[in-house]
Scaffold this motif. Structure first.
Motif, short mmCIF file in Angstrom:
data_model
loop_
_atom_site.label_atom_id
_atom_site.label_comp_id
_atom_site.label_asym_id
_atom_site.label_seq_id
_atom_site.Cartn_x
_atom_site.Cartn_y
_atom_site.Cartn_z
N HIS A 160 0.84 -1.21 0.00
CA HIS A 160 0.00 0.00 0.00
C HIS A 160 0.87 1.26 0.00
CE1 HIS A 160 -2.87 3.04 1.32
NE2 HIS A 160 -2.13 3.25 2.40
N LEU A 161 1.89 1.28 0.84
CA LEU A 161 2.74 2.47 0.94
C LEU A 161 3.55 2.67 -0.33
CD1 LEU A 161 3.93 1.96 4.62
CD2 LEU A 161 2.31 3.68 3.79
N LEU A 162 4.08 1.60 -0.90
CA LEU A 162 4.85 1.72 -2.15
C LEU A 162 3.94 2.17 -3.29
CD1 LEU A 162 7.15 -1.43 -1.92
CD2 LEU A 162 7.82 0.95 -1.60
N PHE A 163 2.71 1.60 -3.35
CA PHE A 163 1.76 2.01 -4.40
C PHE A 163 1.43 3.50 -4.27
CE2 PHE A 163 -2.33 2.66 -6.36
CZ PHE A 163 -2.25 1.91 -7.52
N SER A 164 1.24 3.93 -3.01
CA SER A 164 0.93 5.35 -2.79
C SER A 164 2.08 6.23 -3.24
CB SER A 164 0.65 5.60 -1.30
OG SER A 164 -0.46 4.84 -0.87
N ALA A 165 3.33 5.81 -2.89
CA ALA A 165 4.49 6.61 -3.29
C ALA A 165 4.64 6.62 -4.81
CB ALA A 165 5.75 6.04 -2.64
N LYS A 177 0.70 -3.67 -10.22
CA LYS A 177 -0.08 -4.74 -9.60
C LYS A 177 0.75 -5.51 -8.56
CE LYS A 177 -3.19 -5.46 -13.52
NZ LYS A 177 -3.72 -6.45 -14.51
N ASN A 178 2.03 -5.24 -8.55
CA ASN A 178 2.94 -5.86 -7.56
C ASN A 178 3.95 -4.80 -7.16
OD1 ASN A 178 4.56 -7.46 -6.00
ND2 ASN A 178 5.29 -8.77 -7.67
N PRO A 179 3.53 -3.86 -6.30
CA PRO A 179 4.38 -2.69 -6.00
C PRO A 179 5.75 -3.04 -5.46
CG PRO A 179 2.15 -2.39 -5.17
CD PRO A 179 2.25 -3.82 -5.60
N SER A 180 5.87 -4.15 -4.75
CA SER A 180 7.15 -4.50 -4.12
C SER A 180 8.16 -5.07 -5.10
CB SER A 180 6.92 -5.51 -2.99
OG SER A 180 6.26 -4.91 -1.91
N HIS A 181 7.73 -5.44 -6.29
CA HIS A 181 8.63 -6.07 -7.26
C HIS A 181 9.81 -5.14 -7.59
CE1 HIS A 181 10.12 -8.33 -10.65
NE2 HIS A 181 9.96 -7.27 -11.44
N MET A 231 7.94 4.23 6.60
CA MET A 231 7.92 3.30 7.73
C MET A 231 7.19 3.89 8.94
SD MET A 231 9.05 0.61 6.58
CE MET A 231 8.55 1.11 4.91
N ARG A 232 7.24 5.21 9.10
CA ARG A 232 6.44 5.82 10.18
C ARG A 232 4.95 5.63 9.90
NH1 ARG A 232 10.79 9.52 10.39
NH2 ARG A 232 9.92 10.86 8.77
N ARG A 233 4.57 5.74 8.64
CA ARG A 233 3.17 5.47 8.28
C ARG A 233 2.83 3.99 8.52
NH1 ARG A 233 2.10 7.52 2.34
NH2 ARG A 233 0.08 6.47 2.71
N LEU A 234 3.76 3.10 8.22
CA LEU A 234 3.52 1.67 8.45
C LEU A 234 3.22 1.41 9.91
CD1 LEU A 234 5.27 -1.39 7.02
CD2 LEU A 234 5.39 -1.09 9.47
N VAL A 235 4.04 1.99 10.80
CA VAL A 235 3.82 1.80 12.24
C VAL A 235 2.45 2.34 12.63
CG1 VAL A 235 4.62 2.45 14.54
CG2 VAL A 235 6.28 1.79 12.78
N HIS A 236 2.10 3.51 12.11
CA HIS A 236 0.80 4.11 12.42
C HIS A 236 -0.35 3.22 11.96
CE1 HIS A 236 -2.32 7.19 12.84
NE2 HIS A 236 -2.70 6.87 11.60
N ILE A 237 -0.25 2.70 10.74
CA ILE A 237 -1.32 1.86 10.19
C ILE A 237 -1.51 0.61 11.02
CG2 ILE A 237 -1.91 0.37 8.22
CD1 ILE A 237 -0.68 2.55 6.40
#
Length: 991
Positions: A160-165, A177-181, A231-237
């Motif tokens: 989600h965070l990578l797609f947003s970025a 469709k695979n943001p982490s790739h 990563m700060r957003r990840l912790v928040h989510i």
């Protein structure tokens, strides 16, 4: 999870847990029945007499958290009468796909994914708790499901965070469709998440690294601030509490130097940190590390890079003490000094889960560098691997595994009560009864007995490995070495331990404590030395001529560059300490090897050292592992020297302790040399090919001669070899950039091989090489073409050369050429010979040797009349004189003992054969042992006491004089046989 998948709560025949009390139970039963009709729940819940609603009422009475979940969302029970596993797996899938959006270009909002994950988490926590309490799933299954859900949640959030970025233009995603790739983002699950052992209400530990040069990165400078923000957003989510609860409390403090680094760190910086400043506790933590999100391929690459840090080829033995010190600090800080029930911490307390984890992890750190099968993430897998590798016995494995899952089950129940990350049992008996009932025990007493049994079992096993504490004033008496003057009580203790000159020993020990050697200069080294001193002195005192052995240990310490590693090892392994004392007492050669190569002690830790024979398969497997990753030629040679020195040392240890006899040692030393020479030949061939190319149709092989050929090398033997070759055009040139004529090419190849084996490097010399047994000796070419070799052996070789050929054996190189060489040798051996001439030649040779190089003492077992040369000549005569029919099919070379057994009956009586074989066995045992243990010729007057005892035992003799008498009788018997076979020998001088 097959059984779990097929079972549901409606299959319960009775209520598996006891409610907290009857009033609370009835109140919840009424609520469940009412909710069933109001919310259209399964019909079974409308009948208070059914087991299903009674179980749920009992569970809610015991767990306020489950009760609150039910009250907040009765729909959680809508499929409670159906198999639970598919429902949990469905929620895991929902979590994993929660980042996906309807609009391919617009990401979901953080709040939307937060709600999806929280609702899925509530259902997963609710259903897994019910399955666990009902006994439908084991603690192992529960931890695996919770870990799967956590992994799915983290992975979805990262996507989600990578797609947003990417949607915002900060990253150039390779696949929307695979943001982490190919993102270069490495997210590692640490601790119990990495090992798929997550607690019911656990925090999750993760570390995040990124590749600044990954394909998705547009600006490598800006990305260094982008990823920490994400990563700060990840912790928040994941951990922000909302009206729907939270997903996981998220901890990123296991990253390098967390007080001064960002939440996400460049991969290169992380690897540099671990290489230069990584701590032992971080090594232990990374045993369980696993890529769980982001760019999984990059994660696996990162973990491969970390292997040398986590599992070292040469262990820093201080790691054992470092890890144990963490446990001691936990006890000191938390006050967990005793095993108890009320208020006991089942994770960090005595006998708790952490002790089982440390038990496994420490041994993984010790041996994981040498034994990849020990690199398991899960604690129970590590215990099983340790059992299979014979580091622990089956009973220890079974006891700790059972205790582990029992304590994990209790830990889950503590956390199920109020969804708190606690590991502490209640102090109050009434509250403790709640945990007992959740654990399916009727009474506090039954639960307490089971818990104490598990805790004491773990404490006992852990203590045997780690906490064998020593004191300065213990059972042995005073052992005080401070100040300038001798402590009278200490001198008395030393005398009682077996030292005849206690003041000398006290003086030596005081010098250690003053830090006069490099190995004892650090405070930690002296602390470790103090801790092992009672056991060390006791072990030396029990050896004969204790002062002599202790002085040798003192010289050993004087040569060590540092001592913490060794002292930490000896503190935690009493068996190793006693073995080191044995080496100092009996084997100066082995003691010198330890002093020169302290890391060589690693190999002594192998539990199979004394039971597993160093066969070709055993040594080959270890050589392949040790040479893996070698690219440079010089590194190959250094690695070979390290490996050969270590394995020669370990074979010597087996000899010294009696684990193998002389014949087995000869085969082991020979196999080791054959493998090492083969590896060196491969390296030389590669270097020659790079520089000069190859000759058309070239084939190269190494023919072992002498003791190398017959499988009878000793610890200090030279290797006798002949290099054979063949090619299409013996007068042609090689194909490379620097062409050479074929004869010159193979001569140079031979020179390179000899240098590879015998040239001194920083790691020493592999073997001294002797090539004088090649055709025409030193006058002949360095490398011999197979056709020339055959011609020479057929037409020009002397009897002594055919005697030498009887021991020849091709050991490495081109397999076809090796087979051709074996065929040539077989044909030469089968040539008809006149026995009288053979006897005459052999007798003349023996007489010449006896005249020019007489034995210096009865201990010169090779040269004494009736010694090894007599037996070897007799065996070679039997081999050459045997009829062709006997030799049919005998292509492989044989040891001297094998030759006597195979061919002796053709020319000797059964009694004479037995005489020679018994003598050979005795001589071989003595020669192998003394050469493995000594750097000089064996002399009873100067030999270490421990070695003398072992040598006498080989002949079953009480002392050296009796053994000398036995050798004289034995050699006399052999010489009589030699004279009977060869009458000319009667003219030889007698010893």
């Amino acid at each position: 999870m097959k059984e779990f998948a097929q079972l549901d709560l409606s299959a319960l025949s009775d209520v598996p847990v006891h409610p907290l009390n009857q009033d609370v139970f009835e109140r919840f039963l009424a609520e469940i029945v009412a909710a069933a009709s109001t919310h259209a729940l399964p019909e079974a819940l409308e009948k208070p007499s059914e087991v299903l609603p009674q179980f749920l009422a009992a569970a809610f009475s015991l767990s306020p958290y489950l009760a609150d979940c039910f009250r907040a969302s009765p729909a959680l029970l809508d499929e409670v009468d159906k198999p639970l596993l598919p429902q949990v797996e469905q929620q895991i899938d929902i979590a994993r796909n929660s980042w996906k959006q309807d609009n391919e270009t617009a990401p979901r909002s953080d709040s939307a994914i937060m709600q999806t994950l929280r609702l899925a988490k509530r259902r997963v926590a609710f259903l897994t708790a019910l399955a666990d309490l009902a006994g439908l799933s084991s603690p192992e299954q529960t931890t695996a499901l919770l870990s799967d859900f956590a992994e799915a949640s983290v992975a979805a959030t990262v996507d989600h965070l990578l797609f947003s970025a990417g949607a915002e233009g900060h990253l150039a995603l390779q696949d929307m469709k695979n943001p982490s790739h190919a993102s270069g983002v490495v997210v590692l699950g640490m601790g119990k998440l990495g090992a798929c052992e997550l607690n019911y209400s656990s925090d999750i530990d993760i570390v995040v690294f990124f590749e600044p040069e990954a394909p998705v990165v547009k600006d490598s400078d800006r990305v260094r601030s982008l990823f920490p923000r994400l990563m700060r957003r990840l912790v928040h989510i994941l951990q922000e509490r909302t009206g729907d609860g939270y997903v996981f409390r998220t901890d990123l403090r296991l990253r390098p130097d967390p007080g001064s680094t960002a939440l996400a760190i460049p991969v290169e910086a992380a690897l540099l940190y671990y290489e230069s400043r990584g701590q032992n506790w971080e090594r232990a933590a990374f045993i369980k590390a696993r890529p769980i999100a982001g760019d999984l391929k990059a994660g696996e690459t990162f973990m491969r890079e970390m292997v040398p840090f986590i599992f070292r080829k040469y262990l820093d033995y201080a790691a054992i003490s470092d890890i144990h010190s963490i446990k001691r600090q936990i006890h000191a800080h938390k006050g967990f000094g005793l095993v108890a029930v009320n208020g006991h911490n089942v994770k960090l307390g005595r006998g708790g889960i952490r002790e089982i984890e440390f038990f496994a992890q420490t041994q993984q750190l010790i041996a994981g560098g040498r034994m990849p099968q020990l690199r398991c993430r899960r604690t129970v897998d590590a215990l099983n691997a340790l059992r299979e590798a014979r580091w622990i016995d089956a009973k220890t494995c079974e006891e700790l595994t059972d205790a582990y899952w029992f304590l994990r089950s209790i830990e889950h129940r503590i956390q199920m009560v109020r969804d708190e990350q606690s590991h502490i049992l209640p102090d109050d008996d009434a509250e403790l009864l709640r945990i007992a009932h959740m654990s399916r025990y009727e009474s506090y007493e039954a639960f307490s007995n089971a818990l104490l049994h598990a805790l004491h079992t773990v404490e006992r096993r852990y203590a045997r490995l780690f906490e064998r504490e020593t004191t300065l004033s213990g059972e042995s008496g005073n052992l005080v070495f401070t100040g300038e003057d001798d402590d009278p009580g200490t001198l008395e203790t030393l005398k009682g331990l077996g030292f005849e000159r206690p003041a000398d020993i006290a003086r030596i020990v005081r010098s250690w404590h003053y830090g006069r050697y490099r190995s004892t200069q650090s405070t930690k080294a002296r602390q470790r030395l103090t801790e092992i001193m009672p056991d060390l002195l006791k072990a030396f005192g029990e050896s004969r001529r204790a002062e002599e052995a202790f002085s040798r240990f003192d010289r050993f310490l004087a040569g060590l560059p540092a001592g913490v590693q060794l002292f930490s090892l000896l503190k935690n392994n009493i068996g190793m300490l006693r073995l080191v004392v044995e080496i100092m007492s009996a084997a100066p050669r082995l003691a010198e090897i330890i002093a020169d190569r302290a890391h060589i002690v690693d190999g002594m830790l192998d539990p199979a050292l004394m039971t597993e024979l160093p066969t070709r398969e055993y040594l080959s497997r270890r050589l392949d592992a040790f040479m893996s990753g070698v690219v440079l030629y010089e590194e190959r040679l250094d690695r070979l020297r390290i490996f050969a020195a270590e394995q020669r040392f370990l074979i010597g240890i087996r000899l010294m302790t009696g684990a193998i006899n002389g014949f087995a040692a000869g085969k082991a030393f020979t196999t080791l040399a054959s493998l090492v020479i083969g590896e060196a030949l491969d390296g030389v061939l590669g270097e020659m090919k790079s520089a000069h190319g190859e000759a058309d149709g070239q084939r190269v092989a190494v023919l072992a001669m002498g003791k190398l050929g017959s499988g009878e090398l000793t610890a200090g033997s030279d290797v006798d070899v002949i290099v054979l070759y063949d090619c299409d055009d013996p007068l042609g040139q090689t194909s490379g950039p620097k062409q050479l004529e074929v004869p010159r090419y193979f001569a140079r190849l031979t020179q390179r091989l000899v240098a590879a084996l015998s040239a001194p490097t920083a790691e020493g010399v592999l073997y001294e090489v002797d090539m004088r047994l090649r055709p025409s000796g030193n006058a002949g070419p360095l490398a011999t073409r197979i056709s020339a070799f055959e011609k020479y052996q057929r037409n020009d070789a002397w009897t002594w050369e055919h005697m030498a050929l009887s021991r020849a054996h091709p050991i490495c190189g081109d397999e076809a050429l090796m087979a051709d060489t074996s065929a040539v040798i077989k044909e030469i051996m089968a040539l008809p010979r006149e026995r009288p001439k053979l006897i005459d030649d052999i007798s003349s040779m023996r007489a010449r040797i006896e005249r020019d190089k007489p034995a210096k003492s009865i201990w010169d077992l090779k040269l004494i009349p009736g010694g090894l040369i007599d037996i070897e000549f007799l065996a070679q005569y039997c081999h050459l004189a045997a009829p062709d029919a006997v030799k049919a099919g005998q292509a492989e070379p044989l040891s001297t003992d094998d030759v006597l057994a195979t061919y002796g009956a053709q020319v000797m009586s059964a009694g004479d054969i037995e005489t020679c074989r018994k003598a050979l066995s005795l001589y071989t045992d003595i020669a192998q042992l003394t050469r493995a243990c000594l750097t000089e010729r064996f002399d009873p007057e100067n030999a270490p006491a421990g070695l003398l005892e072992r040598v006498c035992r080989l002949g079953d003799c009480p002392d050296v004089k009796a053994l000398e008498a036995l050798i004289r009788d034995t050699s006399g018997g052999v010489r009589a046989v030699f004279k009977r076979i060869s009458p000319l020998a009667s003219s030889s001088s007698e010893h």
